[in-house]
Structures are given as structure tokens and as C-alpha cells.
Design an enzyme around this catalytic site. Structure first.
Site, mmCIF file in Angstrom:
data_model
loop_
_atom_site.group_PDB
_atom_site.id
_atom_site.type_symbol
_atom_site.label_atom_id
_atom_site.label_comp_id
_atom_site.label_asym_id
_atom_site.label_seq_id
_atom_site.Cartn_x
_atom_site.Cartn_y
_atom_site.Cartn_z
ATOM 1 N N MET A 166 2.975 3.196 -9.138
ATOM 2 C CA MET A 166 4.096 3.668 -8.647
ATOM 3 C C MET A 166 4.069 2.827 -7.214
ATOM 4 O O MET A 166 3.959 3.298 -6.112
ATOM 5 C CB MET A 166 3.626 5.176 -8.126
ATOM 6 N N PRO A 167 4.228 1.470 -7.570
ATOM 7 C CA PRO A 167 4.173 0.646 -6.182
ATOM 8 C C PRO A 167 5.593 0.675 -5.493
ATOM 9 O O PRO A 167 6.498 1.293 -5.795
ATOM 10 C CB PRO A 167 4.215 -0.773 -6.723
ATOM 11 N N TYR A 168 5.408 0.446 -4.264
ATOM 12 C CA TYR A 168 6.637 0.339 -3.160
ATOM 13 C C TYR A 168 6.842 -1.140 -2.772
ATOM 14 O O TYR A 168 5.721 -1.716 -2.163
ATOM 15 C CB TYR A 168 6.356 1.312 -2.197
ATOM 16 N N VAL B 50 9.325 1.397 -6.671
ATOM 17 C CA VAL B 50 10.590 1.608 -5.643
ATOM 18 C C VAL B 50 10.479 0.313 -5.095
ATOM 19 O O VAL B 50 9.539 -0.339 -4.526
ATOM 20 C CB VAL B 50 10.429 2.697 -4.784
#
Lengths: 67, 67, 67, 67, 67, 67
Positions: A1-3, A41
């Protein structure tokens, strides 16, 4: 779930180029770190050249000189 | 003295909604962490849907498909 | 699909308090702006008091004076 | 090679003032921390007063009251 | 001269993986947007799972459930 | 009420140097843009050299070569 936040100067990137960048970064996080693309994201900020400095100088001025 | 940055897609949030969000986040930091509201700063960034990606796809495209 | 970054000084917030904050912010974005909680991301940064300044002064010094 | 992000409310800073700020921050990083100015990057974000809150209140409202 | 900030949970990325990610993002900005790699800056933040939330829930809890 | 985020590599900045930097940036925002120092917030992030890249290369490697 990197940003991922990508800041670039506002100098004419097209919607197609930005879509390609978003897709590429998402894939890269999957191949290098096994991150789930579904929750990756990416946000691109396009910054006016008057508001970006490098080497103590505003990019607007650097661009003028380069012409 | 917390600093909060909220990034949302630029899809029509009103000034009233943003004011409500700012007030709500400030109160939440007081009730959960006893932070002083007087020095709590909240900044909202509204990002064009062309510049926001999730799942490797640009939000503009996701919105089109959802219609 | 909002992204929220909360910066606080590193002064002993517990895992329970941080979980409560994450849940609260996510709910607030749903109630005020109708944002989908499933894709709302919240990241908390805890910053050393030596690295946070307000009013030109480091928080470490402000805390010493307040004792 | 520091990276500096400065967020201010969008209330009429001129290109000259922003250039002076970029130059000043770059010099300050050199004098205080011996950082190489050539690779120091400064990005200024100008945020609408509707999107900036302090003390739980939107800056637009604070400015109205101050008049 | 882009600036890229990548936030990931702190779950064991190696120095080699991070080097590969930095190289890959820098190349991607060159191929998609013709950005100069020499002045492209990439910063990776590794965030504790207690400090990252998605869907209103802390990642530490999501990881426990997934075991 | 500006907010300033300064990212530097974690290479031994002292508390005194960071205090000087915070004071200097706060004063600079007052002299260039007439910003109120009382509500100026400065946050310094010190990033491991393994997590910082420039020119597609990790700073840890650049530092090794420079010795």
C-alpha cells in the site's frame, strides 16, 4: 500500500504522459518490493516554475538563460 | 502543535465542507491525543483527477468507467 | 481515496491512540466529504522535539521552559 | 542535497519575493549545515485560504474578522 | 529536476531493493517525461505499521489477521 | 502561518545546528514575506543515506566513492 508523491515543474506534461508515469511507478513498486498495485496511490504535483528553485535560483530564470 | 495535510481529488468540495473537515480534524487531535487546537494546522490539497492514480490507473479513467 | 499525513511530536502517543486517530480521520472524511473509507490512507509521522520548531524556537526548549 | 517544501497561503507573494526566499533558504542551509547549494531544491506551495486552517478555523474567516 | 517521495511500510525492504527502486523511478521520469536524471531526487520513508492506516484500520492489525 | 518541511540526509546535524536552522528559516519568512513568526512551523526530517537518491544513485554509494 505505498504512497508516492511526484513533484515536477508545470511545463506541459500531457494526461497520457502522466498516466504512463502512474502506471510505471505502480508496476515498479510491485516488481522491486512486491507491493500490491491495487492499493498503491500516486499523486503528481505540477509546480509553477516561479515556485521551484535549485542552486538558489528560480527555474523560471534558469529556463530563460537556457534559451 | 500537529500539522495535518489532507490530499483529496478536486471534485467539488465546498468551502463549508472544507471548513467542517478542518474543524473536525482539529477537534479529533484534541480528544485523542490532547493536542492544543490553537497551534494545530490543517492544509487541504485538491488534486486534479488526471494527477491521481490508484491501482496503476488515473482517477479520470476510473470515474469515466463508473458512469 | 484521500491521503492524510499527520505530523505530531514524538511524545508518547500509544498504539491505541494512533489507531483511534486513524479511525476517526477516516470516518470524518466519509461524513464530511462522502469519501470511501476502503481507500482512505492515513500516515502518522512522529517527529523528535529537536526537529520541530514553532515561533522560531525548538520544541525541546519550549518543553523545558514549561516545566 | 536538501529538499525544502514551504507552504504559505496564497495572498499575493510576488515572483521577486519568492526568488528571494529560495535564495535565502539555500544560503541558510549552506551556512548552518554546510549543504551544497548546487543540489538544494526548494519548492513553494501557495495554498488557497479556504484550504488552510489554524485553531480549527479556516484562514478565509480569520482574515475577514481581522479587517 | 523532479522530486519523488515514496512512503512504504517498514517491513524489511533491503538496501539493494531500495537502490533498485531509486534507479527505476529516476529512469522512468526520464523515459516518460524527459526529465534530467542528474537532478532527480528520490526520498523513501519507511513508516512503522502502527502509524499507517487504510480503511480506517492500522496495518499492524491487518497483518495479524492475514497470518 | 507558513509550514516548512526540510529534508536532509542523516549525517550528524547537531541540535544546535537544527535550532539555528529553525530560527533562520522563521526569520527569513518574516523578512521576505512578512509572515508572523509566532505561527511559523518548521519540521526537519533526517533521512538515512540508504533512502535518499540523486542521479539515480543512493547517497550511501555516493559517499563511499567520495572518500
Amino acid at each position: 500500500m505505498p504512497y508516492v508523491n511526484i513533484k515536477i515543474t508545470n511545463e506541459g506534461a500531457t494526461a497520457e504522459q502522466k498516466a504512463e508515469l502512474i502506471q510505471g511507478v505502480t508496476e515498479l513498486l510491485q516488481t522491486t518490493l512486491n507491493k500490491n498495485p491495487a492499493t498503491t496511490v500516486v499523486v503528481i504535483d505540477e509546480v509553477e516554475t516561479d515556485n521551484w528553485g535549485i542552486g538558489g535560483e528560480v527555474v523560471t530564470e534558469i529556463r530563460k538563460r537556457a534559451k
